[in-house]
Write a protein that holds these residues in place. Structure first.
Motif, short mmCIF file in Angstrom:
data_model
loop_
_atom_site.label_atom_id
_atom_site.label_comp_id
_atom_site.label_asym_id
_atom_site.label_seq_id
_atom_site.Cartn_x
_atom_site.Cartn_y
_atom_site.Cartn_z
N PRO A 1 0.84 -1.20 0.00
CA PRO A 1 0.00 0.00 0.00
C PRO A 1 0.88 1.25 0.00
O PRO A 1 1.92 1.28 0.67
CB PRO A 1 -0.79 -0.11 1.30
CG PRO A 1 -0.73 -1.56 1.66
CD PRO A 1 0.59 -2.05 1.16
N ILE A 2 0.48 2.27 -0.72
CA ILE A 2 1.27 3.51 -0.81
C ILE A 2 1.46 4.13 0.58
O ILE A 2 2.52 4.66 0.88
CB ILE A 2 0.66 4.52 -1.80
CG1 ILE A 2 1.61 5.69 -2.03
CG2 ILE A 2 -0.70 5.00 -1.35
CD1 ILE A 2 2.89 5.35 -2.74
N GLY A 3 0.45 4.03 1.43
CA GLY A 3 0.59 4.57 2.79
C GLY A 3 1.70 3.89 3.56
O GLY A 3 2.43 4.52 4.33
N TYR A 4 1.86 2.58 3.37
CA TYR A 4 2.93 1.84 4.02
C TYR A 4 4.29 2.29 3.48
O TYR A 4 5.24 2.47 4.24
CB TYR A 4 2.76 0.33 3.84
CG TYR A 4 3.87 -0.46 4.48
CD1 TYR A 4 3.92 -0.65 5.86
CD2 TYR A 4 4.90 -1.00 3.73
CE1 TYR A 4 4.95 -1.35 6.46
CE2 TYR A 4 5.93 -1.71 4.31
CZ TYR A 4 5.96 -1.88 5.67
OH TYR A 4 6.99 -2.57 6.27
N THR A 5 4.37 2.47 2.17
CA THR A 5 5.62 2.90 1.54
C THR A 5 6.06 4.25 2.10
O THR A 5 7.23 4.44 2.45
CB THR A 5 5.46 2.98 0.01
OG1 THR A 5 5.03 1.69 -0.46
CG2 THR A 5 6.74 3.38 -0.67
N VAL A 6 5.14 5.18 2.23
CA VAL A 6 5.46 6.50 2.79
C VAL A 6 5.82 6.37 4.27
O VAL A 6 6.77 7.00 4.74
CB VAL A 6 4.29 7.48 2.57
CG1 VAL A 6 4.54 8.80 3.30
CG2 VAL A 6 4.06 7.72 1.08
N PHE A 7 5.08 5.53 5.01
CA PHE A 7 5.40 5.28 6.43
C PHE A 7 6.85 4.81 6.56
O PHE A 7 7.59 5.27 7.43
CB PHE A 7 4.44 4.25 7.02
CG PHE A 7 4.82 3.79 8.40
CD1 PHE A 7 4.55 4.56 9.51
CD2 PHE A 7 5.46 2.57 8.58
CE1 PHE A 7 4.91 4.14 10.79
CE2 PHE A 7 5.82 2.13 9.85
CZ PHE A 7 5.55 2.92 10.95
N CYS A 8 7.26 3.90 5.68
CA CYS A 8 8.62 3.35 5.74
C CYS A 8 9.67 4.40 5.39
O CYS A 8 10.77 4.39 5.96
CB CYS A 8 8.74 2.14 4.82
SG CYS A 8 7.82 0.72 5.46
N THR A 9 9.34 5.31 4.50
CA THR A 9 10.26 6.40 4.18
C THR A 9 10.47 7.27 5.42
O THR A 9 11.59 7.68 5.71
CB THR A 9 9.70 7.26 3.03
OG1 THR A 9 9.56 6.42 1.87
CG2 THR A 9 10.61 8.43 2.70
N ASN A 10 9.40 7.50 6.17
CA ASN A 10 9.47 8.33 7.38
C ASN A 10 9.97 7.57 8.61
O ASN A 10 10.41 8.19 9.57
CB ASN A 10 8.09 8.92 7.69
CG ASN A 10 7.60 9.85 6.62
OD1 ASN A 10 8.39 10.47 5.90
ND2 ASN A 10 6.29 9.95 6.46
N ASN A 11 9.87 6.24 8.60
CA ASN A 11 10.22 5.40 9.75
C ASN A 11 11.02 4.18 9.29
O ASN A 11 10.59 3.04 9.48
CB ASN A 11 8.95 4.93 10.47
CG ASN A 11 8.08 6.06 10.94
OD1 ASN A 11 8.31 6.64 11.98
ND2 ASN A 11 7.07 6.39 10.14
N PRO A 12 12.19 4.37 8.71
CA PRO A 12 12.92 3.23 8.12
C PRO A 12 13.27 2.13 9.13
O PRO A 12 13.28 0.95 8.76
CB PRO A 12 14.17 3.87 7.54
CG PRO A 12 14.30 5.20 8.18
CD PRO A 12 12.92 5.63 8.56
N VAL A 13 13.50 2.48 10.37
CA VAL A 13 13.83 1.47 11.38
C VAL A 13 12.65 0.51 11.58
O VAL A 13 12.83 -0.69 11.77
CB VAL A 13 14.23 2.13 12.72
CG1 VAL A 13 14.37 1.12 13.83
CG2 VAL A 13 15.52 2.90 12.54
#
Length: 172
Positions: free
Chosen positions: A10-22
């Motif tokens: 999901p695009i929301g998950y992709t953006v979440f991971c960009t903001n929270n890579p850990v």
């Protein structure tokens, strides 16, 4: 729950991971959790606790955008509940490979996110729309996709025996 081919996250998950890579780093793979009363008591208590402490509000209401995945600060939508439950259960000792973000379709056609708990007795669902922790096959949803148990950034289509068109744009 039978998973199949690779599918876009999901695009929301992709953006979440960009903001929270850990929080999206590759995790160690472990065997499914042993299903026992102690585990289910912990999971049920945490599911109910998170459901009660977060006020359900849309991303549009909170952030002014249609989709934004984040840890909730008192309010959030379905994927925010999922992220918080995943974080707290992991802090309680459950491997991330047994806590998988899952995208479903509700009876009304809307997308929705739930958390799948992998156990040796099957996959169980933690849901902000239900205080009960249920076996995935006992929920009213059509299952679309979930994180891979081997890598949180790989997602797989779910084969639940129904004819479903899976869309990569479903975010929650």
């Amino acid at each position: 729950m039978k998973v199949g081919l690779a599918i876009k996250s999901p695009i929301g998950y992709t953006v979440f991971c960009t903001n929270n890579p850990v929080d999206c780093a590759k995790f160690d793979v472990s065997s499914p959790m042993k299903l026992d009363p102690v585990l289910m008591n912990l999971v049920a208590r945490l599911n109910t606790s998170v459901n009660l402490k977060i006020k359900a509000r849309s991303d549009a209401e909170i952030y002014g955008v249609p989709e934004y995945w984040t840890y909730p600060d008192g309010a959030g939508d379905c994927e925010d509940y999922v992220l918080e439950k995943r974080r707290l259960l992991h802090q309680a000792g459950i491997a991330l490979s047994n806590l998988l973000i899952t995208v479903v379709r509700q009876a009304n056609g809307e997308g929705h996110a739930v958390l799948t708990l992998r156990t040796d007795g099957g996959d169980f669902i933690l849901d902000n729309l239900d205080w009960r922790v249920k076996h995935w096959s006992d929920t009213p949803y059509v299952y679309l996709k979930r994180q891979s148990e081997t890598d949180p950034n790989h997602w797989q289509a779910i084969e639940d025996g129904q004819q479903v068109t899976v869309s990569a744009s479903v975010a929650r």
